[in-house]
Design a protein around this motif. Structure first.
Motif, PDB file in Angstrom:
ATOM      1  N   SER A  32     -29.875   0.689  13.573  1.00 20.22           N
ATOM      2  CA  SER A  32     -30.433   0.972  12.248  1.00 20.22           C
ATOM      3  C   SER A  32     -29.421   1.788  11.443  1.00 20.22           C
ATOM      4  O   SER A  32     -28.477   2.366  11.996  1.00 20.22           O
ATOM      5  CB  SER A  32     -31.733   1.763  12.385  1.00 20.22           C
ATOM      6  OG  SER A  32     -31.465   3.060  12.887  1.00 20.22           O
ATOM      7  N   GLU A  33     -29.668   1.869  10.158  1.00 22.36           N
ATOM      8  CA  GLU A  33     -28.770   2.631   9.292  1.00 22.36           C
ATOM      9  C   GLU A  33     -28.713   4.102   9.699  1.00 22.36           C
ATOM     10  O   GLU A  33     -27.642   4.714   9.715  1.00 22.36           O
ATOM     11  CB  GLU A  33     -29.222   2.498   7.840  1.00 22.36           C
ATOM     12  CG  GLU A  33     -28.232   3.076   6.855  1.00 22.36           C
ATOM     13  CD  GLU A  33     -28.633   2.795   5.418  1.00 22.36           C
ATOM     14  OE1 GLU A  33     -28.370   3.683   4.586  1.00 22.36           O
ATOM     15  OE2 GLU A  33     -29.185   1.722   5.134  1.00 22.36           O
ATOM     16  N   SER A  34     -29.859   4.666  10.071  1.00 19.07           N
ATOM     17  CA  SER A  34     -29.874   6.081  10.468  1.00 19.07           C
ATOM     18  C   SER A  34     -29.102   6.299  11.771  1.00 19.07           C
ATOM     19  O   SER A  34     -28.398   7.303  11.922  1.00 19.07           O
ATOM     20  CB  SER A  34     -31.301   6.606  10.591  1.00 19.07           C
ATOM     21  OG  SER A  34     -32.011   5.927  11.594  1.00 19.07           O
ATOM     22  N   GLN A  36     -26.615   4.392  12.809  1.00 15.76           N
ATOM     23  CA  GLN A  36     -25.202   4.228  12.461  1.00 15.76           C
ATOM     24  C   GLN A  36     -24.655   5.513  11.850  1.00 15.76           C
ATOM     25  O   GLN A  36     -23.521   5.902  12.139  1.00 15.76           O
ATOM     26  CB  GLN A  36     -25.010   3.058  11.499  1.00 15.76           C
ATOM     27  CG  GLN A  36     -25.096   1.721  12.166  1.00 15.76           C
ATOM     28  CD  GLN A  36     -24.812   0.578  11.217  1.00 15.76           C
ATOM     29  OE1 GLN A  36     -24.782   0.744   9.994  1.00 15.76           O
ATOM     30  NE2 GLN A  36     -24.607  -0.601  11.769  1.00 15.76           N
ATOM     31  N   THR A  37     -25.450   6.185  11.054  1.00 14.18           N
ATOM     32  CA  THR A  37     -25.029   7.457  10.459  1.00 14.18           C
ATOM     33  C   THR A  37     -24.790   8.499  11.547  1.00 14.18           C
ATOM     34  O   THR A  37     -23.803   9.243  11.495  1.00 14.18           O
ATOM     35  CB  THR A  37     -26.073   7.951   9.440  1.00 14.18           C
ATOM     36  OG1 THR A  37     -26.188   6.978   8.399  1.00 14.18           O
ATOM     37  CG2 THR A  37     -25.675   9.296   8.846  1.00 14.18           C
TER      38      THR A  37
END
Length: 77
Positions: A32-34, A36-37
């Motif tokens: 997910s984007e979170s 990946q962050t």
């Protein structure tokens, strides 16, 4: 930047850790984007470690980095 054996080995270990998580930032990563962050933050901390670490060699005559002499960032779960 210091070019001591300790720093060479620190960079070598750091580079291995970065390589092992390259997949996390690829465009087709399943994360997910979170997540990946989180991984991007971890990877930046690994890149910055040469600015803050004071690595030592092991005392057992192995001529190897004492990985416990470095505070490594925590890898995301």
């Amino acid at each position: 930047m210091s070019d001591t054996e300790e720093m060479k080995q620190l960079r070598g270990h750091r580079n291995m850790l970065l390589t092992n998580c390259d997949w996390t930032i690829m465009p087709d990563s399943p994360l997910s984007e979170s997540k990946q962050t989180e991984w991007k933050t971890y990877r930046q901390s690994l890149r910055d470690i040469t600015k803050t670490a004071n690595p030592k060699m092991r005392t057992d005559m192995s001529n190897m980095l004492d990985e416990t002499s470095v505070t490594w960032p925590t890898k995301p779960s």
